[in-house]
Enzyme design. Structure first.
Site, PDB file in Angstrom:
ATOM      1  CE  LYS A 159      -6.600  -1.243   3.180  1.00 24.16           C
ATOM      2  NZ  LYS A 159      -5.198  -1.694   3.395  1.00 24.16           N
ATOM      3  CG  ASP A 200      -1.913  -1.077   1.328  1.00 22.30           C
ATOM      4  OD1 ASP A 200      -1.584  -2.221   0.950  1.00 22.30           O
ATOM      5  OD2 ASP A 200      -3.032  -0.805   1.799  1.00 22.30           O
ATOM      6  CE  LYS A 255      -5.076   2.156   3.013  1.00 21.65           C
ATOM      7  NZ  LYS A 255      -3.834   1.536   3.525  1.00 21.65           N
TER       8      LYS A 255
END
Length: 231
Positions: free
Chosen positions: A195, A96, A160
């Protein structure tokens, strides 16, 4: 909200996080053991403890995720690529990374695309999942859409909402919002997963994000949320 999930199915949505700057090895080990008991999808940690956590989780089905350029995104492409490679070498299954927010504000979109492309290519080469952290609390809706359009060109696995560490001006929500998840999902459809992360602490929070289109949830409250569903 009624979503028909068992506790075991819900747990597999969760990237259980421990991203504080002051965590002992004892705490990391206990965190890994607890994550293994609940069979979360992934643990989300900074890149330095990846090797230790990978060893503690070696007999489990829990993946290890490394946060890159975290939480500000203010390192160079070369630095982020190096950190990504090192995290993968240490055992990271997923990455990430925080995009360079300043260069987005500068409308240096070629830079943003090149950064995303290089990190995604490293992950693709090694067969690892790649997620791009937007940090939406600092962005306009137009900027969020621009990032989604770049992501549609590069095709990371996930986009995300946030790190959960943002400090926006008063009146701007920190972390994930249902509105942002819906916006991101509407832009990328089924081409890229979304996400939601940041401030998700209750079962209702998690279910609202899933209903809005999130396919992964970043939270430090995974245990509490799963237990809430069991109750």
């Amino acid at each position: 909200m009624k979503i028909n999930l068992t506790p075991e199915q819900l747990a597999k949505y969760f990237d259980q996080t421990l991203l504080k700057a002051y965590v002992s090895d004892k705490e990391f080990k206990e965190f890994c053991e607890e994550s293994a008991r609940y069979h979360f999808k992934m643990i989300a940690i900074n890149s330095a403890p990846v090797a230790k956590c990978k060893a503690w989780l070696k007999d489990s089905d829990v993946l290890v995720g490394a946060a890159i350029g975290f939480p500000l995104g203010q390192t160079t492409i070369e630095t982020k690529v190096f950190e990504t490679k090192k995290a993968i070498e240490d055992g990271a299954d997923e990455i990430d990374y925080v995009h360079n927010i300043v260069e987005l504000k500068n409308r240096n979109l070629d830079y943003i695309e090149e950064e995303m492309r290089q990190i995604t290519e490293v992950c693709r080469y090694h067969g690892k999942t790649i997620k791009v952290i937007f940090e939406n609390c600092y962005l306009t809706d137009d900027e969020k859409k621009i990032l989604c359009e770049i992501a549609l060109k590069v095709r990371p696995d996930f986009i995300k909402t946030s790190t959960g560490f943002g400090t926006p001006p008063a009146g701007i929500a920190v972390g994930a919002t249902v509105e942002d998840v819906r916006l991101m999902k509407s832009m990328v459809g089924d081409a890229i997963k979304v996400k939601a992360a940041g401030g998700i602490r209750t079962l209702d929070d998690a279910l609202a994000m899933i209903e809005a289109g999130a396919e992964r949830i970043g939270t430090s409250a995974g245990v509490k949320i799963v237990e809430e569903l069991k109750a």
